[in-house]
Scaffold this motif. Structure first.
Motif, PDB file in Angstrom:
ATOM      1  N   GLU A 171      45.304  41.177  49.232  1.00  0.00           N
ATOM      2  CA  GLU A 171      45.754  40.932  47.718  1.00  0.00           C
ATOM      3  C   GLU A 171      45.058  39.749  47.081  1.00  0.00           C
ATOM      4  O   GLU A 171      44.904  39.678  45.881  1.00  0.00           O
ATOM      5  N   GLN A 172      44.753  38.703  48.006  1.00  0.00           N
ATOM      6  CA  GLN A 172      44.095  37.598  47.377  1.00  0.00           C
ATOM      7  C   GLN A 172      42.685  38.076  46.844  1.00  0.00           C
ATOM      8  O   GLN A 172      42.331  37.421  45.807  1.00  0.00           O
ATOM      9  N   ARG A 173      41.985  38.801  47.728  1.00  0.00           N
ATOM     10  CA  ARG A 173      40.754  39.068  47.161  1.00  0.00           C
ATOM     11  C   ARG A 173      40.857  40.221  45.926  1.00  0.00           C
ATOM     12  O   ARG A 173      39.837  40.043  45.087  1.00  0.00           O
ATOM     13  N   TRP A 174      41.954  40.861  45.472  1.00  0.00           N
ATOM     14  CA  TRP A 174      41.977  41.661  44.476  1.00  0.00           C
ATOM     15  C   TRP A 174      42.406  40.703  43.168  1.00  0.00           C
ATOM     16  O   TRP A 174      42.071  41.388  42.271  1.00  0.00           O
ATOM     17  N   ALA A 175      42.933  39.707  43.509  1.00  0.00           N
ATOM     18  CA  ALA A 175      43.411  38.962  42.245  1.00  0.00           C
ATOM     19  C   ALA A 175      42.317  38.451  41.310  1.00  0.00           C
ATOM     20  O   ALA A 175      42.549  38.802  40.009  1.00  0.00           O
ATOM     21  N   GLY A 176      41.168  38.272  41.733  1.00  0.00           N
ATOM     22  CA  GLY A 176      40.087  37.944  40.892  1.00  0.00           C
ATOM     23  C   GLY A 176      39.649  38.979  39.877  1.00  0.00           C
ATOM     24  O   GLY A 176      39.629  38.864  38.714  1.00  0.00           O
ATOM     25  N   PRO A 177      39.036  40.170  40.662  1.00  0.00           N
ATOM     26  CA  PRO A 177      38.671  41.366  39.698  1.00  0.00           C
ATOM     27  C   PRO A 177      39.910  41.828  38.845  1.00  0.00           C
ATOM     28  O   PRO A 177      39.551  42.364  37.658  1.00  0.00           O
ATOM     29  N   ALA A 178      41.062  41.932  39.533  1.00  0.00           N
ATOM     30  CA  ALA A 178      42.142  42.605  38.757  1.00  0.00           C
ATOM     31  C   ALA A 178      42.442  41.442  37.545  1.00  0.00           C
ATOM     32  O   ALA A 178      42.696  42.169  36.311  1.00  0.00           O
ATOM     33  N   GLY A 179      42.430  40.173  37.406  1.00  0.00           N
ATOM     34  CA  GLY A 179      42.431  39.673  36.449  1.00  0.00           C
ATOM     35  C   GLY A 179      41.442  39.736  35.464  1.00  0.00           C
ATOM     36  O   GLY A 179      41.653  39.672  34.170  1.00  0.00           O
ATOM     37  N   LEU A 180      40.268  39.618  35.750  1.00  0.00           N
ATOM     38  CA  LEU A 180      39.117  40.167  34.759  1.00  0.00           C
ATOM     39  C   LEU A 180      39.086  41.252  34.305  1.00  0.00           C
ATOM     40  O   LEU A 180      38.789  41.474  33.122  1.00  0.00           O
ATOM     41  N   LEU A 181      39.741  42.354  34.662  1.00  0.00           N
ATOM     42  CA  LEU A 181      39.767  43.671  34.401  1.00  0.00           C
ATOM     43  C   LEU A 181      40.827  43.588  33.354  1.00  0.00           C
ATOM     44  O   LEU A 181      40.559  43.977  32.066  1.00  0.00           O
ATOM     45  N   ARG A 182      42.062  43.025  33.431  1.00  0.00           N
ATOM     46  CA  ARG A 182      43.016  42.763  32.245  1.00  0.00           C
ATOM     47  C   ARG A 182      42.633  42.169  31.249  1.00  0.00           C
ATOM     48  O   ARG A 182      42.798  42.496  30.022  1.00  0.00           O
ATOM     49  N   ARG A 183      41.541  40.738  31.548  1.00  0.00           N
ATOM     50  CA  ARG A 183      41.182  40.106  30.368  1.00  0.00           C
ATOM     51  C   ARG A 183      40.208  41.003  29.550  1.00  0.00           C
ATOM     52  O   ARG A 183      39.914  40.784  28.277  1.00  0.00           O
ATOM     53  N   ALA A 184      39.442  42.087  30.037  1.00  0.00           N
ATOM     54  CA  ALA A 184      38.641  42.739  29.275  1.00  0.00           C
ATOM     55  C   ALA A 184      39.359  43.881  28.746  1.00  0.00           C
ATOM     56  O   ALA A 184      38.879  44.726  27.757  1.00  0.00           O
ATOM     57  N   GLY A 185      40.791  43.809  28.697  1.00  0.00           N
ATOM     58  CA  GLY A 185      41.585  44.923  28.047  1.00  0.00           C
ATOM     59  C   GLY A 185      41.869  46.174  29.070  1.00  0.00           C
ATOM     60  O   GLY A 185      42.475  47.124  28.257  1.00  0.00           O
ATOM     61  N   ALA A 186      41.582  46.124  30.269  1.00  0.00           N
ATOM     62  CA  ALA A 186      41.921  47.404  31.010  1.00  0.00           C
ATOM     63  C   ALA A 186      43.322  47.367  31.394  1.00  0.00           C
ATOM     64  O   ALA A 186      44.029  46.454  31.437  1.00  0.00           O
ATOM     65  N   VAL A 187      44.018  48.645  31.448  1.00  0.00           N
ATOM     66  CA  VAL A 187      45.271  48.765  32.274  1.00  0.00           C
ATOM     67  C   VAL A 187      45.055  48.771  33.769  1.00  0.00           C
ATOM     68  O   VAL A 187      44.273  49.764  34.235  1.00  0.00           O
ATOM     69  N   ARG A 210      33.644  38.634  39.767  1.00  0.00           N
ATOM     70  CA  ARG A 210      32.853  39.074  38.490  1.00  0.00           C
ATOM     71  C   ARG A 210      32.139  40.366  38.262  1.00  0.00           C
ATOM     72  O   ARG A 210      32.248  41.218  37.461  1.00  0.00           O
ATOM     73  N   GLU A 211      31.256  40.343  39.462  1.00  0.00           N
ATOM     74  CA  GLU A 211      30.393  41.394  39.563  1.00  0.00           C
ATOM     75  C   GLU A 211      31.000  42.717  40.007  1.00  0.00           C
ATOM     76  O   GLU A 211      30.592  43.869  39.807  1.00  0.00           O
ATOM     77  N   LEU A 212      31.996  42.520  40.839  1.00  0.00           N
ATOM     78  CA  LEU A 212      32.968  43.525  41.014  1.00  0.00           C
ATOM     79  C   LEU A 212      33.688  44.226  39.965  1.00  0.00           C
ATOM     80  O   LEU A 212      33.675  45.591  39.909  1.00  0.00           O
ATOM     81  N   ALA A 213      33.998  43.395  39.155  1.00  0.00           N
ATOM     82  CA  ALA A 213      34.749  43.861  38.203  1.00  0.00           C
ATOM     83  C   ALA A 213      33.787  44.380  37.054  1.00  0.00           C
ATOM     84  O   ALA A 213      34.222  45.781  36.374  1.00  0.00           O
ATOM     85  N   ARG A 214      32.506  44.057  37.054  1.00  0.00           N
ATOM     86  CA  ARG A 214      31.388  45.042  36.042  1.00  0.00           C
ATOM     87  C   ARG A 214      31.356  46.224  36.659  1.00  0.00           C
ATOM     88  O   ARG A 214      31.050  47.080  35.954  1.00  0.00           O
ATOM     89  N   VAL A 215      31.125  46.360  38.012  1.00  0.00           N
ATOM     90  CA  VAL A 215      30.942  47.605  38.481  1.00  0.00           C
ATOM     91  C   VAL A 215      31.956  48.767  38.186  1.00  0.00           C
ATOM     92  O   VAL A 215      31.832  49.863  37.945  1.00  0.00           O
ATOM     93  N   LEU A 216      33.392  48.069  38.490  1.00  0.00           N
ATOM     94  CA  LEU A 216      34.471  48.820  37.948  1.00  0.00           C
ATOM     95  C   LEU A 216      34.515  49.225  36.467  1.00  0.00           C
ATOM     96  O   LEU A 216      34.923  50.418  36.249  1.00  0.00           O
ATOM     97  N   LEU A 217      34.081  48.282  35.573  1.00  0.00           N
ATOM     98  CA  LEU A 217      33.943  48.508  34.224  1.00  0.00           C
ATOM     99  C   LEU A 217      32.969  49.610  33.795  1.00  0.00           C
ATOM    100  O   LEU A 217      32.947  50.310  33.076  1.00  0.00           O
TER     101      LEU A 217
END
Length: 326
Positions: free
Chosen positions: A53-69, A140-147
């Motif tokens: 859960e701690q590992r997911w917090a960073g990418p999840a926050g970045l995805l939401r900041r980019a406007g993702a649901v 940050r790079e994980l969020a980029r891959v997901l987006l």
């Protein structure tokens, strides 16, 4: 030998306080291209000694900041992970497996059934499929891959009637070592993955295998049979480096009944994938494989106990849409 923690062990842990994600650096912003993607993250609360859960917090926050649901759900067990993944994929969400190789396999089972798209945030002990895909470590790079990542249609291995394995299936001293990895959780992961094969070899009895490869049968006395799609397992060992995730065939590696002392350099050389040139090691290709043995031998797939031999395996080309780096 890459089984991750089971999806449920006793009462759930108290949630950790969320980590505030770092502010995007001006030179490397996370692009706001999320309108076409919604995310359901399935988090194994015990993966990585409870740090998933701690590992997911960073990418999840970045995805939401980019406007993702973004929706997050903690998994209770393997069946729940598969059912939740199938439901989310049917709803059109990208399903993100936040855990180790065991959770990745459970989530892939549901995503393949629904014909959906899957992402991975590695958060377990082995993380061998993520390593094979070249997934980055930074949030940050994980969020980029997901987006931004394009869905890559990769093959899967179907074991029996409908059990999906993304990476590798193995029977022999490898699966005996995997059993020890799953039972002994108190040691540091890398040390455990290196000691387990040695312990397994001390009490190993060599069986005689019968392999049927696309209808052609062979017999051999050997230490192990590996059927590889990704080729990487055992905490980063390049066990079958010839394996390709999306070429529509499986690589079958057999290791003859060589003297046990020769298995030690075999494991050492497997870190770089140079062991395949050693005497007694063979690799062939097949689309369907039937494995049988003259005594009970455990069968494992991506760390999951799949029972005992005999077993029938076949490749399902391009069955899983997986987000990966360019």
């Amino acid at each position: 030998m890459d089984r991750e923690e089971p999806c449920h062990q006793g009462p759930p842990r108290r949630p950790r306080p969320p980590i505030r994600p770092p502010r995007p650096a001006p030179a490397h912003p996370v692009p706001a291209r999320s309108q076409a993607r919604r995310f359901t993250a399935l988090v194994n609360p015990v993966s990585g000694d409870g740090r998933a859960e701690q590992r997911w917090a960073g990418p999840a926050g970045l995805l939401r900041r980019a406007g993702a649901v973004v929706r997050t759900e903690r998994t209770r067990d393997s069946a729940h992970a598969t059912e939740a993944a199938e439901a989310a994929a049917e709803a059109g969400d990208v399903v993100v497996a936040v855990g180790g190789d065991g959770l990745v396999r459970d989530v892939a089972q549901g995503v393949v059934a629904a014909g959906g798209t899957m992402g991975i945030v590695p958060a377990g002990r082995g993380n061998d499929l993520a390593r094979r895909l070249g997934l980055p470590a930074s949030p940050r790079e994980l969020a980029r891959v997901l987006l931004e990542g394009r869905p890559r249609a990769v093959d899967v291995i179907e074991v029996g009637e409908g059990t999906i394995v993304v990476g590798n299936v193995y029977a022999g001293v490898d699966s005996a070592a995997n059993l020890l990895v799953n039972e002994l959780r108190g040691l540091p992961p890398l040390l455990l993955y290196r000691l387990a094969p040695v312990w397994a070899m001390l009490r190993w009895r060599v069986p005689r295998y019968t392999l049927t490869l696309d209808g052609r049968s062979i017999t051999l006395r050997g230490h192990t049979v590996s059927v590889a799609n990704s080729g990487t397992y055992g905490h980063g060992l390049r066990m079958v480096p010839q394996a390709v995730l999306d070429d529509g065939v499986l690589r079958v590696m057999t290791v003859d009944a060589v003297p046990r002392h020769r298995l030690v350099p075999f494991m050492l050389r497997a870190r770089k994938g140079t062991h395949t040139g050693m005497a007694g090691v063979r690799i062939v290709t097949a689309r369907e494989v039937v494995i049988a043995a003259d005594r009970p031998v455990p069968l494992y797939g991506d760390g999951e106990d799949l029972g005992e031999l005999p077993a029938r395996l076949r490749v399902r080309p391009g069955a899983l849409n997986l987000l990966s780096p360019a």
